[in-house]
Design an enzyme around this catalytic site. Structure first.
Site, PDB file in Angstrom:
ATOM      1  N   GLY A   1       0.819  -1.219   0.000  1.00  0.00           N
ATOM      2  CA  GLY A   1       0.000   0.000   0.000  1.00  0.00           C
ATOM      3  C   GLY A   1       0.847   1.261   0.000  1.00  0.00           C
ATOM      4  O   GLY A   1       1.621   1.513  -0.928  1.00  0.00           O
TER       5      GLY A   1
ATOM      6  N   LYS B   1       2.120 -10.592  -2.831  1.00  0.00           N
ATOM      7  CA  LYS B   1       2.988  -9.474  -2.437  1.00  0.00           C
ATOM      8  C   LYS B   1       4.411  -9.952  -2.167  1.00  0.00           C
ATOM      9  O   LYS B   1       5.374  -9.261  -2.522  1.00  0.00           O
ATOM     10  CB  LYS B   1       2.388  -8.763  -1.224  1.00  0.00           C
ATOM     11  CG  LYS B   1       1.088  -8.025  -1.586  1.00  0.00           C
ATOM     12  CD  LYS B   1       0.360  -7.562  -0.351  1.00  0.00           C
ATOM     13  CE  LYS B   1      -0.955  -6.872  -0.679  1.00  0.00           C
ATOM     14  NZ  LYS B   1      -1.832  -6.758   0.500  1.00  0.00           N
TER      15      LYS B   1
HETATM   16  N1  HSE Z   1      -7.009  -7.116   1.270  1.00  0.00           N
HETATM   17  C1  HSE Z   1      -5.722  -6.473   1.358  1.00  0.00           C
HETATM   18  C2  HSE Z   1      -5.285  -6.410   2.820  1.00  0.00           C
HETATM   19  C3  HSE Z   1      -5.800  -5.117   0.751  1.00  0.00           C
HETATM   20  O1  HSE Z   1      -6.089  -6.726   3.704  1.00  0.00           O
HETATM   21  O2  HSE Z   1      -4.153  -6.075   3.103  1.00  0.00           O
HETATM   22  C4  HSE Z   1      -4.526  -4.553   0.246  1.00  0.00           C
HETATM   23  O3  HSE Z   1      -3.928  -5.313  -0.758  1.00  0.00           O
END
Ligand code: HSE
Length: 411
Positions: free
Chosen positions: A127, A198
């Site tokens: 993020g 990720k």
């Molecule tokens: N669903 C993801 C989280 C959102 O909870 O981190 C960000 O990729």
């Protein structure tokens, strides 16, 4: 320079908001004026900048007056087709779309290089946390040894709220859904698939791995973790966290997503609620940690806009990592496991287990008559897995197997 936006959802509307609100600082940092020129979205929006909306992708991806295309649509299609067209038209491209990066990243990076334009995706991982660019730039003097991260805010919220509020997994998940962190179908988060994407992106930056290795990473989420597991963690002065990890092993690397038992002193242990953190060990700097909001409209958009600034101000260079390590099975990794065991005859169960694995440590909690937890001795991941299989055959009920990090050792 002119920016065209693909998608005006949560992140896309954040990009528009930041470009408009912070035009002064953004243009100063980019050393050029940056204008939001056009937005592709099929929906109608009653906004002060409603005249920017268009319904034909080509008006963004192929328009002569657009220099930088920002994709915030999510999913592989049509995002892939649109970005391919934009790169082929000589436009710099920025995306927040992790699925697209993992599935099509290599092809899009090659296409960008061929067309002498940027393809940047800082917002696709962690993020608002700056981490991909710092790995290659600020840590460029190092060989990265390991990357370990809390990469999913939903699961971190669930685990930390179970601990804080003394509630079980189901209740904490329901609260996460009520707050809008978890989806109605929460499996991509709670089973670790989001974190796996990720860590694949991080491993690419740290080790030059292929994004597509992702499918080979062992992945276990948090749906098997109970409040009782957390009681043992508390007793030990530990915390439970879902971590994505990528580790240099010889001339390759291995990676996985797994629940960990972490000592309180570990930097990742203090990360609460929906926050994310990436903890990196490297040969010269030793340890660094990047911390912050791993999701959300403005944090994620802030990372995307940082890529816009980079695309506008820096010359295109080959951003491919210099190393290209291949994925190796993690069977040779030296680990310790923690697992909770339920048995009608606890003393006999512990004797049996000690015959299978001498040196196993046992933890008992007051009031828990028919259960205990064990911490295995150190062993290779392969040997520990066979040990767990042999224990399971003794008609004992095991909880979620977690990786146990001893106090003195930070992986
Ligand atoms: N669903 C993801 C989280 C959102 O909870 O981190 C960000 O990729």
């Amino acid at each position: 320079m002119n920016v065209g936006l693909l998608g005006h959802g949560v992140v896309g509307s954040g990009v528009a908001e930041i470009l408009l609100d912070n035009a002064d600082i953004i243009s100063a940092n980019a050393n050029t004026e940056l204008h939001l020129k056009r937005i592709l979205d099929l929906r109608e929006f009653d906004l002060p900048y409603r005249e920017l909306f268009v319904k034909e992708a080509g008006e963004v991806t192929q328009a002569r007056d657009i220099d930088i295309v920002v994709e915030c649509m999510g999913g592989v299609e049509p995002a892939y087709t649109f970005l391919k067209a934009a790169l082929e038209s000589g436009k710099h491209c920025v995306t927040s779309n992790k699925q697209l990066v993992v599935e099509k990243g290599e092809e899009l990076i090659d296409l960008a290089l061929k067309n002498n334009v940027h393809f940047l995706y800082e917002a696709s991982c962690g993020g608002g946390i700056p981490v991909l660019s710092p790995i290659q730039n600020c840590l460029g003097a190092n060989h990265i040894l390991s990357v370990l991260g809390i990469l999913n805010g939903t699961t971190n919220y669930i685990l930390t709220s179970m601990m804080k509020n003394g509630v079980g997994y189901r209740d904490a998940l329901a609260k996460a859904q009520e707050l809008g962190y978890a989806e109605k179908d929460p499996s991509a988060d709670v089973e670790g698939h989001d974190a796996r994407r990720k860590i694949a992106i991080l491993a690419h930056h740290a080790f030059g791995s292929k994004f597509s290795d992702e499918v080979r990473y062992p992945c276990t989420g948090i749906s098997g973790i109970s409040y009782d597991d957390l009681l043992y963690a508390k007793r030990l002065g530990y915390s439970v966290r879902l971590l994505g990890g990528a580790f240099r092993m010889g001339d390759g690397y291995t990676a996985s997503v797994w629940p960990y038992m972490l000592p309180a002193a570990h930097p990742l242990s203090s990360v609460q609620d929906v926050n994310n953190a990436v903890y990196i060990k490297a040969d010269k700097v030793n340890e660094v940690m990047f911390y912050g909001p791993g999701a959300g409209k403005l944090p994620t958009a802030s990372a995307a806009v940082s890529d816009i600034i980079e695309a506008a101000s820096k010359p295109v260079r080959n951003t491919k990592p210099v190393e290209s390590l291949r994925f190796v099975d993690g069977g040779a990794q030296i680990l310790q496991y923690f697992v909770r065991v339920t048995s009608g005859n606890v003393d006999r169960a512990m004797q049996d287990i000690s015959k299978i694995a001498a040196g196993t440590e046992y933890i008992r909690l007051e009031g828990k008559k028919n259960e205990f937890a064990l911490i295995t001795p150190k062993g290779t991941c392969g040997d520990l897995n066979s040990m767990i299989e042999r224990i399971q055959k003794r008609k004992l009920t095991l909880g979620q197997v977690m990786r146990y990090v001893p106090e003195e050792n930070r992986p």
